[in-house]
Design an enzyme around this catalytic site. Structure first.
Site: not given
Length: 461
Positions: A93, A234, A236, A238
């Site tokens: 992440s 970021d 990933d 999210d």
């Protein structure tokens, strides 16, 4: 490290292929068996961990659908869409490249609840049940996750209204998973797209957390390109960070504030966030005769509360927005669509929309080693802070007339986080110093607390 969303660690130190295989097998036993969806961000270590993950899942009787590289929220949608028993995202992440993690997903697309994570952990501490040779599952590839995600997001916004504005957008994908979806979203919405760091090879051009210190290149390019907005994800995707047309890097909390204003302008309702998010959210909600409910830090707590209470919008002050019409998960791509729709609807600039938000100062700091005995006894806190209001839901949050202080152990790295907020910068600094001196020093008298060495963020909000 075991956190609210899964298992996290530094590659080769805390996190190894053997450990990944063990946790995957334990998750397979926990389900038990059935279809499991797997995806990852772009980190080079994921090639190693992916096969370890497959081995663990197959050994416990699971069938595996491999989505390859895609955003975590895209994976979560596929879990529900395929009616899978669960999912695992291999992603560090917002953490630096030397970190990686496993995020475990329930059949409903939410991350495992903390009590469920503890059950998986318990399975790893004994002999894990394995299936016989003739019950080992198969792995199949699936490449529809990103298209599926886009089809969920696009109907929620006024696409023609956005297209009519002909926005020029700079997207910084940080060479992560967001580089595979957000440029496509922007193009379908009629934007002129300027891509930077959108090669999904996993060698991050800067630390992947979309915070002020990491978005300087994006800021410069937005200005030089005379773009309407800059966007960064970021690893990933999210979370999302924003830069105005003037090159100003907005505080992380502004993403949720702007999304909340847009949604509440369409329909009143409950907003859910965590204890560390700005007080400005209450001010925004009050303007629309709506209210805010706060949870522990961690998107699983926010999402769980949102679903139970039927909230209309929610998220955290780190650039993570949860849009219930898409799913109960932080979704940086859906957040981008909402912000563009808000810009198009108002005919305004991002800088003007940001300037209309309630203004606070926030200071964020961290201490690397969580002190023992944290937080101190409640009697001690009441002696030190007098008539303050206390919330012990997650660490301790102390609310005084001039503002608030929140101190809590991080769930993603071995630190204690200290966040304070007030109407002036000086008051916010004073509150942060007070929290460090009266709370942390009481917890461990032997640790020094030089303010400059622990500051991670200080901004005008």
């Amino acid at each position: 490290m075991i956190g609210v969303s899964g298992v996290r660690g530094i590659i080769g130190e805390d996190l190894s292929p053997e450990l990944v295989a063990k946790f995957a097998a334990a998750f397979g036993e926990f389900l038990p068996g059935g279809l499991v969806v797997v995806a990852s961000d772009t980190r080079p270590s994921n090639e190693m961990f992916r096969y370890a993950l497959f081995a663990g899942l197959l050994s416990s009787g699971c069938e595996v659908v491999d989505l390859g590289i895609c955003p975590t929220p895209s994976l979560q949608l596929m879990v529900t869409g395929l009616e899978a028993k669960g999912g695992i995202a291999i992603t560090g992440s917002h953490n630096p490249a030397q970190w990686n993690a496993l995020k475990f997903v329930r059949p409903d697309g939410l991350f495992l609840y903390p009590e469920q994570i503890q059950k998986v952990l318990g399975i790893t501490e004994r002999r894990i049940k394995r299936v016989s040779w003739d019950r080992i599952g198969k792995v199949r590839q699936e490449d529809s996750a990103i298209e599926n995600h886009l089809k969920k997001i696009l109907p929620l916004v006024d696409q023609q209204e956005i297209r009519d504005r002909h926005f020029k957008v700079v997207i910084d994908g940080c060479n992560g998973a967001g580089a595979l979806i957000t440029p496509e979203l922007l193009q379908r919405l009629g934007c002129e797209v300027v891509k930077i760091n959108c090669e999904p090879h996993g060698y991050f051009a800067h630390p992947p957390e979309p915070t002020r210190s990491n978005l300087k290149e994006l800021s410069q390019i937005v200005e030089s390109e005379k773009a309407n907005i800059g966007i960064s994800h970021d690893a990933d995707a999210d979370r999302v960070g924003l830069v105005t047309e003037e090159g100003d890097i907005l505080p992380e909390d502004y993403v949720l504030l702007l999304a909340a204003k847009f949604i509440l302008g369409k329909r009143k309702g409950l907003v859910v966030t965590n204890l560390s998010t700005t007080q400005a959210l209450e001010d925004v909600a009050a303007d629309f005769d709506s209210r805010v409910r706060r949870t522990k830090v961690g998107d699983v707590y926010v999402a769980r509360c949102m679903r139970k209470e039927k909230a209309v919008i929610g998220g955290e002050g780190n650039g993570g927005v949860i849009v219930p019409e898409v799913q109960y998960a932080r979704d940086g791509i859906a957040a981008v669509a909402l912000i563009l729709n808000y810009l198009a609807q108002t005919g305004s600039s991002l800088s003007l929309l940001a300037s209309s938000l309630p203004r606070y100062y926030m200071v964020k700091r961290k201490v690397k080693i969580p002190p023992k005995g944290f937080p101190p006894p409640r009697e001690y806190l009441k002696e030190q802070f007098g008539a303050a209001r206390f919330n012990f839901l997650d660490g301790v949050k102390i609310t005084l007339k001039e503002g608030w202080i929140h101190l809590r152990p991080s769930g993603t790295e071995p630190v204690v986080r200290i966040i304070s907020e007030a109407r002036t910068r000086q008051e916010a600094e004073n509150l942060c110093r007070m929290g460090m001196e009266k709370v942390l020093e009481r917890s461990t008298r032997s640790m020094p607390f030089p303010l400059s060495s622990t500051t991670i963020l200080s901004f005008f909000i």
